[in-house]
Scaffold this active site. Sequence first.
Site, PDB file in Angstrom:
ATOM      1  N   GLU A 250      -0.275  35.159  23.896  1.00  0.00           N
ATOM      2  CA  GLU A 250       1.078  35.696  23.854  1.00  0.00           C
ATOM      3  C   GLU A 250       1.830  34.982  22.719  1.00  0.00           C
ATOM      4  OE1 GLU A 250       3.059  34.654  27.531  1.00  0.00           O
ATOM      5  OE2 GLU A 250       4.087  36.577  27.569  1.00  0.00           O
TER       6      GLU A 250
ATOM      7  N   GLY B  17       7.353  32.513  34.877  1.00  0.00           N
ATOM      8  CA  GLY B  17       7.068  31.534  33.837  1.00  0.00           C
ATOM      9  C   GLY B  17       5.639  31.684  33.356  1.00  0.00           C
ATOM     10  N   SER B  18       5.093  30.569  32.889  1.00  0.00           N
ATOM     11  CA  SER B  18       3.768  30.625  32.277  1.00  0.00           C
ATOM     12  C   SER B  18       2.680  30.789  33.337  1.00  0.00           C
ATOM     13  CB  SER B  18       3.520  29.348  31.482  1.00  0.00           C
ATOM     14  OG  SER B  18       3.550  28.239  32.350  1.00  0.00           O
TER      15      SER B  18
ATOM     16  N   CYS C 119       8.150  38.399  28.328  1.00  0.00           N
ATOM     17  CA  CYS C 119       6.765  38.512  28.798  1.00  0.00           C
ATOM     18  C   CYS C 119       6.256  39.941  28.699  1.00  0.00           C
ATOM     19  CB  CYS C 119       6.636  37.972  30.218  1.00  0.00           C
ATOM     20  SG  CYS C 119       7.867  38.651  31.302  1.00  0.00           S
TER      21      CYS C 119
ATOM     22  N   GLU D 228       5.592  36.055  38.481  1.00  0.00           N
ATOM     23  CA  GLU D 228       5.719  36.875  37.270  1.00  0.00           C
ATOM     24  C   GLU D 228       5.274  35.993  36.118  1.00  0.00           C
ATOM     25  OE1 GLU D 228       6.479  39.933  36.998  1.00  0.00           O
ATOM     26  OE2 GLU D 228       7.371  40.398  38.946  1.00  0.00           O
TER      27      GLU D 228
ATOM     28  N   LYS E  67      15.639  26.542  41.130  1.00  0.00           N
ATOM     29  CA  LYS E  67      15.497  25.613  40.013  1.00  0.00           C
ATOM     30  C   LYS E  67      15.392  26.415  38.719  1.00  0.00           C
ATOM     31  CE  LYS E  67      12.416  23.934  37.466  1.00  0.00           C
ATOM     32  NZ  LYS E  67      13.207  23.719  36.233  1.00  0.00           N
ATOM     33  N   PRO E  68      16.506  26.504  37.970  1.00  0.00           N
ATOM     34  CA  PRO E  68      16.443  27.223  36.702  1.00  0.00           C
ATOM     35  C   PRO E  68      15.775  26.353  35.643  1.00  0.00           C
ATOM     36  CG  PRO E  68      18.634  26.314  37.008  1.00  0.00           C
ATOM     37  CD  PRO E  68      17.833  25.913  38.230  1.00  0.00           C
TER      38      PRO E  68
HETATM   39  P1  ADP Z   1       7.805  28.670  29.687  1.00  0.00           P
HETATM   40  O1  ADP Z   1       6.555  28.524  28.889  1.00  0.00           O
HETATM   41  O2  ADP Z   1       8.375  30.041  29.727  1.00  0.00           O
HETATM   42  O3  ADP Z   1       8.816  27.605  29.456  1.00  0.00           O
HETATM   43  P2  ADP Z   1       7.085  27.353  32.127  1.00  0.00           P
HETATM   44  O4  ADP Z   1       6.085  27.873  33.088  1.00  0.00           O
HETATM   45  O5  ADP Z   1       6.790  26.083  31.431  1.00  0.00           O
HETATM   46  O6  ADP Z   1       7.310  28.562  31.150  1.00  0.00           O
HETATM   47  O7  ADP Z   1       8.503  27.202  32.802  1.00  0.00           O
HETATM   48  C1  ADP Z   1       9.065  28.139  33.678  1.00  0.00           C
HETATM   49  C2  ADP Z   1       9.840  27.403  34.730  1.00  0.00           C
HETATM   50  O8  ADP Z   1       8.941  26.579  35.469  1.00  0.00           O
HETATM   51  C3  ADP Z   1      10.912  26.461  34.200  1.00  0.00           C
HETATM   52  O9  ADP Z   1      12.000  26.441  35.103  1.00  0.00           O
HETATM   53  C4  ADP Z   1      10.203  25.123  34.212  1.00  0.00           C
HETATM   54  O10 ADP Z   1      11.089  24.035  34.289  1.00  0.00           O
HETATM   55  C5  ADP Z   1       9.399  25.251  35.486  1.00  0.00           C
HETATM   56  N1  ADP Z   1       8.234  24.359  35.593  1.00  0.00           N
HETATM   57  C6  ADP Z   1       7.457  23.868  34.607  1.00  0.00           C
HETATM   58  N2  ADP Z   1       6.491  23.081  35.124  1.00  0.00           N
HETATM   59  C7  ADP Z   1       6.656  23.063  36.474  1.00  0.00           C
HETATM   60  C8  ADP Z   1       5.978  22.444  37.574  1.00  0.00           C
HETATM   61  N3  ADP Z   1       4.921  21.667  37.395  1.00  0.00           N
HETATM   62  N4  ADP Z   1       6.450  22.675  38.830  1.00  0.00           N
HETATM   63  C9  ADP Z   1       7.509  23.470  39.027  1.00  0.00           C
HETATM   64  N5  ADP Z   1       8.186  24.075  38.038  1.00  0.00           N
HETATM   65  C10 ADP Z   1       7.774  23.890  36.772  1.00  0.00           C
END
Ligand code: ADP
Length: 486
Positions: free
Chosen positions: A390, A239-240, A295, A261, A185-186
């Site tokens: 950050e 991601g976050s 990051c 990560e 899932k991108p």
């Molecule tokens: P950023 O702040 O870098 O956008 P996120 O953590 O919000 O970081 O997003 C990173 C990835 O995680 C994206 O592909 C986003 O769609 C996905 N994402 C965000 N929320 C969820 C969730 N609750 N479950 C699974 N994937 C998620």
Amino acid sequence: MTLFLDHDVHPLRENGLFIGGEWIARSVSGRSFDVRNPATGAVVATLPDGGAPETEEAIERAVEAQRSWGTTTGPYRARILERAFELMEEHADGLARIVTQEQGKPLAEAIAEVGYGSSFLHWFAGEAERIYGRTVPASQENKRILVIRNPVGVTGAITPWNFPVAMVTRKVAPALAAGCTVVLKPSELTPLSALAVASLLKEAGLPNGVLSVVCGLDAAAIGDVMLDDGRVRKITFTGSTRVGKSLIRRSADSVKRVSMELGGQAPFIVFADADLEAAADGLLAAKMRNTGQSCIAANRVFVERAVEREFTRMIADRMGRLRVGNGLDDAVDVGPLINAAALDKVERHVRDAVDRGAELVLGSSRLREAFFEPTVIAGVDDGMLVAREETFGPLAAVLPFDTEDEVVARANGTEYGLAAYYYTRDVGRVMRLADRLEFGIQGVNDGFVSVAQAPFGGLKHSGLGREGGSEGIEEFLETKYLSLAV
Ligand code: ADP
């Protein structure tokens, strides 16, 4: 899928979501979503909005494919990965234009990202041939002890928007090399790069179902299906920290393996004995790559007080010369930020620091819609927002320090532990810092640390596991041991 890409980009001739080796042009819900160029707001493509049903289908196909893919030989998988590497090199320009159009970074940086991204395919093609077991001397004469490695199994991969090619290959390549199937899932902001990578892997001969790409606006709906399905044995996420923690919690119910990560808060430490020119160049690389949206971006620039003025001027000179604009235009060094929230955050960090007494040295303003001036602030202290969060933007915050002990303590004074950079000519100090700094990636007189051969990953709240290096494939392997009586 409707594509509005401005030229015939080979990797994306095909249409739709990529599930079980097929291109799916309509979502089950019938909804679609737009992918936009952050520099202009223009729609680049319209994609079917995938959700829970598409994810379920992708997992079914992955479970089926796992039976055969998991028993293929390493050399067979290596050949497919190597072929995909060659295809990605061949189509680097087309792929880079997709990256720039959906993510914004200057074309030269997008080409560099594609090179970095493809290097994971090459590296893990090699690692696929080196999945060794071992034998261990037993303590009884009639016993033999053997250790064997098998793929973990179906893997759910979730990737962010900042490096839309490289974050995909950094997960998908080791997973495939190990013999795992993947449901990817991108980010909904940058799905086209991931679809293009999938298209190249298909062309390279990847069997149907081994990789699916589910794109959609409801990330949680897609993620929840992956997390709640016990047949998905592994979650790999970039991601976050907030979302990462929620994925770790939810993985507990089916005891999935997890690789994370997450966020960073990188210190960049300049000692008075450093080569200041090299340090200033290194800072530009570590700070301004992808407009600061990385990051491992330097977030706190600690400078020994004796050289603080001089070094601040050097970086302001360099940052002041950078040209900001649409990444597709020639001679642009710095692209847009990804969205309005990203601009707001940089602005908030600048305002907070200046309100609390920091000195504005360069920049500080939004430029048109999506752009922010390269900005330098000096006299920053550890309590200011920019030193605690950050920034993810083109803001260099300079914090003076006096002693090695002090700067180590202050650098470590964050819950994050991803990257740290330090510049000094004192080799003894290098070795002391290497041990004492709680950061998984350390650039020593080096501002550019991302390579496929090295284990990339963080300590503390920055994550779990490593990507790249020989460690990268370990994340996708199970260990079994056989006690054999002879
Ligand atoms: P950023 O702040 O870098 O956008 P996120 O953590 O919000 O970081 O997003 C990173 C990835 O995680 C994206 O592909 C986003 O769609 C996905 N994402 C965000 N929320 C969820 C969730 N609750 N479950 C699974 N994937 C998620």
